[in-house]
Design a protein around this motif. Structure first.
Motif, mmCIF file in Angstrom:
data_model
loop_
_atom_site.group_PDB
_atom_site.id
_atom_site.type_symbol
_atom_site.label_atom_id
_atom_site.label_comp_id
_atom_site.label_asym_id
_atom_site.label_seq_id
_atom_site.Cartn_x
_atom_site.Cartn_y
_atom_site.Cartn_z
ATOM 1 N N SER A 17 0.812 -1.219 0.000
ATOM 2 C CA SER A 17 0.000 0.000 0.000
ATOM 3 C C SER A 17 0.843 1.266 0.000
ATOM 4 C CB SER A 17 -0.919 0.010 1.226
ATOM 5 O OG SER A 17 -0.168 0.100 2.430
ATOM 6 N N VAL A 20 1.531 4.351 -3.002
ATOM 7 C CA VAL A 20 0.397 4.368 -3.934
ATOM 8 C C VAL A 20 -0.417 5.645 -3.703
ATOM 9 C CG1 VAL A 20 -1.707 3.187 -4.651
ATOM 10 C CG2 VAL A 20 0.316 1.853 -3.987
ATOM 11 N N PRO A 21 -0.669 6.460 -4.740
ATOM 12 C CA PRO A 21 -1.444 7.692 -4.551
ATOM 13 C C PRO A 21 -2.896 7.403 -4.197
ATOM 14 C CG PRO A 21 -1.021 7.314 -6.881
ATOM 15 C CD PRO A 21 -0.240 6.281 -6.133
ATOM 16 N N ARG A 22 -3.490 8.276 -3.358
ATOM 17 C CA ARG A 22 -4.862 8.070 -2.895
ATOM 18 C C ARG A 22 -5.432 9.408 -2.427
ATOM 19 N NH1 ARG A 22 -4.878 7.279 3.000
ATOM 20 N NH2 ARG A 22 -2.758 7.522 3.804
ATOM 21 N N ARG A 37 0.435 10.485 -0.718
ATOM 22 C CA ARG A 37 1.307 9.396 -1.174
ATOM 23 C C ARG A 37 2.592 9.453 -0.358
ATOM 24 N NH1 ARG A 37 3.254 10.194 -7.099
ATOM 25 N NH2 ARG A 37 4.556 11.685 -5.977
ATOM 26 N N GLY A 41 7.950 2.836 -1.805
ATOM 27 C CA GLY A 41 7.181 1.646 -1.489
ATOM 28 C C GLY A 41 7.454 1.055 -0.132
ATOM 29 N N ALA A 403 -8.844 6.438 -11.261
ATOM 30 C CA ALA A 403 -7.864 5.645 -10.515
ATOM 31 C C ALA A 403 -8.211 4.175 -10.720
ATOM 32 C CB ALA A 403 -7.894 6.010 -9.039
ATOM 33 N N HIS A 405 -7.079 0.005 -10.438
ATOM 34 C CA HIS A 405 -6.263 -1.065 -9.852
ATOM 35 C C HIS A 405 -6.543 -2.305 -10.684
ATOM 36 C CE1 HIS A 405 -4.853 -3.271 -5.950
ATOM 37 N NE2 HIS A 405 -4.037 -3.435 -6.962
ATOM 38 N N HIS A 410 -1.346 -0.401 -10.024
ATOM 39 C CA HIS A 410 -2.108 0.830 -9.847
ATOM 40 C C HIS A 410 -1.790 1.818 -10.963
ATOM 41 C CE1 HIS A 410 -3.619 0.075 -5.740
ATOM 42 N NE2 HIS A 410 -2.500 -0.605 -5.574
ATOM 43 N N GLU A 445 -0.414 11.261 -16.006
ATOM 44 C CA GLU A 445 -0.398 10.146 -15.067
ATOM 45 C C GLU A 445 0.155 10.614 -13.718
ATOM 46 O OE1 GLU A 445 -1.416 7.027 -15.701
ATOM 47 O OE2 GLU A 445 -1.753 7.192 -17.862
ATOM 48 N N SER A 448 2.616 6.050 -9.407
ATOM 49 C CA SER A 448 2.603 5.180 -8.235
ATOM 50 C C SER A 448 4.037 4.789 -7.916
ATOM 51 C CB SER A 448 1.763 3.931 -8.485
ATOM 52 O OG SER A 448 1.850 3.043 -7.385
ATOM 53 N N GLY A 450 4.789 2.586 -5.588
ATOM 54 C CA GLY A 450 4.733 1.315 -4.886
ATOM 55 C C GLY A 450 5.754 0.322 -5.418
#
Length: 716
Positions: A17, A20-22, A37, A41, A403, A405, A410, A445, A448, A450
């Protein structure tokens, strides 16, 4: 590549997790995107970032904010309810124009201008929980010491709008069942003009008290929690309109008949609330007059089992038209102004946004996928995402953020399209790709950061039995058809609210591949009771949450064996966590002829010990329907154990408390049934400590190998 390092990798990356951008927020014109983010990772410190055009900029690095403080207890609880694994900036909120972002780090309130500049502290009356600026950005509401405060940014003045009248009252925060079982994480909401707040008052006086101790540190006092176990009293929750001028008005509805506040908010038309009866068979949508507190019924929904709560509903369009869902034709459909606007077979999962008369939502017609859709009355529903995977998004101005997955990992794509495309979602006007997603005029983009898993899932997708149970079969990469028989490991959750057999590279599928490389054929199946297959499928577990899911796991096992004759059905293990742990224990207790070893993690073994809203939804009130609780609690079958069983539990778990496993172990001992218990010191419902995560994986593998007589391989 040494896949023996995989347990360490999954532990260090917090199950992939990190990085990973959120938590995306778009400016009204769509030109800027805020998001969270970490910087890698294996970096647990979450930072606040800004995408401005095509350029990413780090806005807040938490380590630059000075000496770290202590996370307040209420914030620690909020993070546990949200399953938050990171540290640093884990949540933020902005004004309507996204000029300034506000966040709390270790109880201190900070503000940062999105146009540039360093974060600046905002003085407050105490440690800050859930800060929320008003839409104008002039002031910030927050909770401290159980009181709801407002601080004026112009002069720094700070005052409480509502203070607790005794120690068991908290203003402005969600109670346990709202956050854990309803999905309502908030307890206060600003009016659009920033002059008033709708706030929850939570009185936990009626709720029984439990104490969670830390046996590894006996010098520490136990932690007291108000836990409403099934059949016991809930917190008393009321809603109030609080004015900056000191005026307070309580919203009026029959709180005795409808004690659950399922959702609340304040839009251009006023406060909007949904309340639910204790038996969850009736849900009311109410509009409220903020001046008088009077409520008006907008919609009533009933169901003989339970009314499912859908995130993002109820809502209203700009014209005031009500947006909600209803179960029709075995389909959870989107309703606008009382009319279904999505087709039969398309299952609504979440409403993300209502802009103008358009509704952005996620839905699926295939449960292994979830797609981004938009509805506008001129053009009907249109799907914006393309390709297998789990897709969600945000929109503003001429910008659409998707977004995704997928099985490749991601991806976050920001597309600038014509304003008419983003607002009306007109297929006649939009520039589409062949797959149906908006191609737009420009794409960016969000990277990510991760980590790439050491093991990628190698999945054969099956539809098991007459019910076409979605099933993932994972075999060792080194296995050759016709080779040595493979023991089987069933790895389900298979319960309400969560799917595991999905077309996305989730950590649990990578974890399943690690067990496969160790010599198992791993089967992941989502049977009856799981979401995404329609109301009848979900509610097949009403009054009995084990029988149908167990039958479906057996069907998936046989379908996998039919596809791959090398599966050895004389050596079948099952492992699961939470509900999946309950299912694993029940499997070896009730079907020992099928399941030959089990790992039961953080499992509700006695359903009476779980919370009111979640458990009574499926089993009713334990005083009225005790037989449902007996049927769904594997602890009653303890004397039937004749297979190896490993019980695992975090001793700091305040969701499924460790008493479940301790009582199950006591029942097994009383019946003379040998078993193993692995306590995880300091772990909550989702262990995060690296040593615990890594060690738990390795211990489970060793246990299953011994129980099923599986020789160790050189690769794991």
């Amino acid at each position: 590549m040494d896949i023996n390092d995989f347990p360490r990798q999954i532990a260090r990356t917090q199950r992939f997790s990190l990085g990973v951008p959120r938590a995306f927020t778009l400016s009204p014109d769509g030109r800027r995107v805020l998001f969270l983010r970490s910087r890698g990772g294996e970096d647990r410190t979450s930072c606040l970032w800004l995408l401005d055009g095509d350029q990413e900029r780090l806005l807040v690095a938490p380590e630059e904010l000075g000496a770290a403080g202590v996370v307040p207890e209420e914030e620690r609880v909020r993070r546990e309810r949200a399953r938050e694994r990171a540290t640093g900036v884990v949540a933020y909120a902005t004004d309507a124009e996204m000029r300034t972002a506000f966040f709390a780090v270790d109880g201190r309130l900070w503000a940062v201008d999105t146009a540039g500049g360093d974060p600046r502290p905002v003085p407050t009356a105490g440690p800050v929980i859930d800060p929320r600026p008003d839409p104008t950005g002039s002031r910030v509401a927050y909770v401290t010491g159980g009181a709801l405060h407002v601080v004026e940014l112009s002069d720094g003045s700070d005052r409480p709008l509502a203070s607790p009248d005794h120690a068991e009252v908290v203003w402005g925060l969600a109670e346990h069942v709202a956050a854990e079982s309803m999905g309502r994480m908030r307890g206060h909401w600003w009016s659009p003009d920033g002059t008033r707040l709708l706030a929850a008052r939570v009185d936990t006086t009626p709720v029984q008290r439990w104490w969670i101790a830390d046996p590894a540190n006996p010098s520490r006092p136990p932690r007291e929690i108000a836990y409403p176990a099934a059949g016991t009293a809930n917190a008393d929750v009321s809603l109030h309109v609080l004015g900056l001028d000191g005026r307070a008005v309580e919203l009026d509805w029959d709180r005795k008949a409808y004690e659950y506040v399922a959702a609340a908010g304040w839009d251009a038309h006023g406060p909007l609330v949904s309340v639910q009866s204790r038996d969850q068979r009736t849900l009311l949508v109410l509009a409220a007059d903020p001046d008088t507190g009077e409520t008006t019924l907008l919609h009533e929904q009933r169901d003989p089992a339970w009314v499912e709560l859908i995130a993002g509903t109820p809502a209203r369009t700009a014209s005031g038209t009500l947006v909600h869902t209803a179960d029709l034709d075995d389909t959870r459909r989107l309703l606008v102004d009382g009319r279904p606007v999505t087709p039969e077979g398309l299952q609504i999962r979440e409403v993300l946004d209502v802009t103008g008369e358009s509704v952005l939502f996620t839905a699926n017609d295939e449960p292994t996928e979830n797609h981004l859709w938009a509805y506008h009355p001129e053009h009907g529903p249109v799907r914006w995402s393309d390709g297998p995977g789990l897709h969600t998004g945000r929109r503003a101005g001429d910008t659409l953020l998707i977004a995704s997955h997928t099985e490749d990992g991601h991806a976050v794509r920001v597309s600038r399209v014509r304003p008419s495309d983003a607002r009306t979602v007109s297929p006649a006007e939009a520039d589409h790709t062949a797959g149906g997603a908006p191609s737009g005029r420009h794409h960016t983009e969000i990277a990510s950061l991760g980590v790439q898993p050491l093991l990628l899932p190698r999945i054969t997708w099956l539809r098991a039995g007459e019910r076409e149970i979605r099933t993932a079969l994972l075999l060792p990469s080194w296995h050759q058809p016709g080779g040595d028989p493979l023991p089987v490991l069933m790895a389900p959750y298979a319960g309400p609210g969560m799917l595991l057999a999905i077309r996305a590279r989730h950590w649990w599928l990578c974890e399943a591949q690690w067990f496969a490389e160790a010599g198992f054929a791993v089967v992941v199946a989502d049977g009856r009771g799981t979401p995404g297959r329609g109301p009848a499928w979900e509610k097949a577990v009403h009054r009995d949450t084990l029988t149908a899911p167990l039958e479906d796991q057996v069907a998936a096992l046989h379908a996998a064996a039919g596809h791959c004759p090398d599966l050895d059905l004389s050596r079948v293990g099952i492992r699961g966590w939470s509900y999946g742990g309950t299912l694993a224990a029940a499997a070896v207790l009730r079907m020992p002829e099928v399941f030959h070893a089990g790992v039961s993690g953080a499992a509700p073994s006695d359903q009476r010990l779980y919370d009111t809203h979640w458990k009574e939804r499926f089993l009713g009130h334990p005083d009225e329907e005790p037989e449902n609780y007996e049927l769904s609690s594997p602890i009653g079958d303890a004397a039937r154990l004749r297979r190896p069983l490993l019980l695992v539990h975090g001793l700091a778990d305040d969701n499924v408390v460790a008493a479940h496993t301790l009582r199950m172990s006591a029942a097994l001992l009383a019946a003379g049934r040998p078993h193993q218990v692995l306590p995880l010191s300091g772990a909550t419902h989702m262990p995060t400590a690296e040593a615990a995560v890594e060690g738990l994986l390795r211990h489970q593998l060793q246990f299953l190998r011994g129980a099923l007589t599986v020789p160790a391989t050189s690769s794991a």
